[in-house]
Design a protein around this motif. Structure first.
Motif, mmCIF file in Angstrom:
data_model
loop_
_atom_site.group_PDB
_atom_site.id
_atom_site.type_symbol
_atom_site.label_atom_id
_atom_site.label_comp_id
_atom_site.label_asym_id
_atom_site.label_seq_id
_atom_site.Cartn_x
_atom_site.Cartn_y
_atom_site.Cartn_z
ATOM 1 N N LEU A 53 0.852 -1.168 0.003
ATOM 2 C CA LEU A 53 -0.318 0.047 -0.024
ATOM 3 C C LEU A 53 0.868 1.123 0.131
ATOM 4 O O LEU A 53 0.546 2.103 -0.667
ATOM 5 N N ILE A 54 1.993 1.129 0.939
ATOM 6 C CA ILE A 54 2.776 2.389 0.733
ATOM 7 C C ILE A 54 3.416 2.633 -0.596
ATOM 8 O O ILE A 54 3.622 3.694 -0.939
ATOM 9 N N GLN A 55 3.773 1.506 -1.184
ATOM 10 C CA GLN A 55 4.491 1.519 -2.414
ATOM 11 C C GLN A 55 3.485 2.173 -3.389
ATOM 12 O O GLN A 55 3.895 2.990 -4.321
ATOM 13 N N ALA A 56 2.244 1.771 -3.521
ATOM 14 C CA ALA A 56 1.286 2.415 -4.189
ATOM 15 C C ALA A 56 1.275 3.906 -4.115
ATOM 16 O O ALA A 56 1.133 4.660 -5.269
ATOM 17 N N GLY A 57 1.048 4.273 -2.729
ATOM 18 C CA GLY A 57 1.081 5.744 -2.614
ATOM 19 C C GLY A 57 2.256 6.277 -2.878
ATOM 20 O O GLY A 57 2.157 7.672 -3.429
ATOM 21 N N LEU A 58 3.607 5.852 -2.905
ATOM 22 C CA LEU A 58 4.711 6.503 -3.498
ATOM 23 C C LEU A 58 4.491 6.600 -4.928
ATOM 24 O O LEU A 58 4.970 7.618 -5.447
ATOM 25 N N PHE A 59 4.173 5.604 -5.432
ATOM 26 C CA PHE A 59 4.118 5.921 -7.385
ATOM 27 C C PHE A 59 2.821 6.884 -7.404
ATOM 28 O O PHE A 59 3.418 7.551 -8.447
ATOM 29 N N LEU A 60 2.067 7.130 -6.956
ATOM 30 C CA LEU A 60 1.095 7.937 -6.835
ATOM 31 C C LEU A 60 1.626 9.497 -6.637
ATOM 32 O O LEU A 60 1.511 10.273 -7.508
ATOM 33 N N THR A 61 2.218 9.451 -5.768
ATOM 34 C CA THR A 61 2.997 10.536 -5.178
ATOM 35 C C THR A 61 4.052 11.161 -6.035
ATOM 36 O O THR A 61 4.079 12.396 -6.443
ATOM 37 N N LEU A 62 4.718 10.293 -6.713
ATOM 38 C CA LEU A 62 5.773 10.399 -7.603
ATOM 39 C C LEU A 62 5.064 11.124 -8.778
ATOM 40 O O LEU A 62 5.737 12.121 -9.347
ATOM 41 N N SER A 63 4.126 10.598 -9.297
ATOM 42 C CA SER A 63 3.329 11.059 -10.450
ATOM 43 C C SER A 63 2.991 12.304 -9.916
ATOM 44 O O SER A 63 3.130 13.583 -11.150
ATOM 45 N N PHE A 64 2.280 12.698 -9.277
ATOM 46 C CA PHE A 64 1.663 13.909 -8.803
ATOM 47 C C PHE A 64 3.021 15.052 -8.611
ATOM 48 O O PHE A 64 2.946 16.234 -9.087
#
Length: 136
Positions: free
Chosen positions: A87-98
């Motif tokens: 879940l944290i990694q999913a959030g990191l991928f999204l955060t990187l994109s943002f």
């Protein structure tokens, strides 16, 4: 070629959950660990792609530090919170994109590459959420 390599990079994200179900030699926990390690690796690669853009004279040191933090946080999540690291990694991928979008970094990419990164991020985040839902 870049698109082909980008889509090829999705193969482990898509196949590891399936392999853990149909191949008796790989336990689901082992497949999950491989998935998490691969996720750390790809997050590091995607953040590393920012370096040429950040190397521009007007780029701030804090932007470079932010780019490095994504794979470091991903690795720490895997080491310290393994049950939630997907879940944290999913959030990191999204955060990187943002981060790329709102900091203006993505404007330095060609339009087709920018679209590719958005598409790959959407698939990777979906795989992470699906993996957590079914196996987490």
């Amino acid at each position: 070629m870049i698109h082909l390599l980008g889509y090829a990079g999705l193969i482990p994200f898509l196949l590891l959950p399936v392999v853990s179900l149909v191949w008796p030699l790989m336990a689901p926990a082992q497949a999950m660990l491989l998935f998490q390690f691969y996720s750390c690796l790809i997050l590091g690669f995607m953040a590393g792609v920012l370096w040429p853009v950040l190397h521009q004279p007007k780029a701030a040191t804090q932007q470079a530090l932010a780019a490095v933090s994504f794979p470091v946080v991903s690795f720490l999540a895997l080491a310290l919170l393994p049950a939630y690291s997907v879940l944290i990694q999913a959030g990191l991928f999204l955060t990187l994109s943002f981060y790329e979008h709102f900091s203006g970094i993505s404007q330095h990419y060609q339009r087709s590459y920018r679209q590719l990164r958005y598409q790959l991020t959407a698939v990777v985040v979906s795989c992470h959420l699906g993996y957590f839902y079914f196996y987490g």
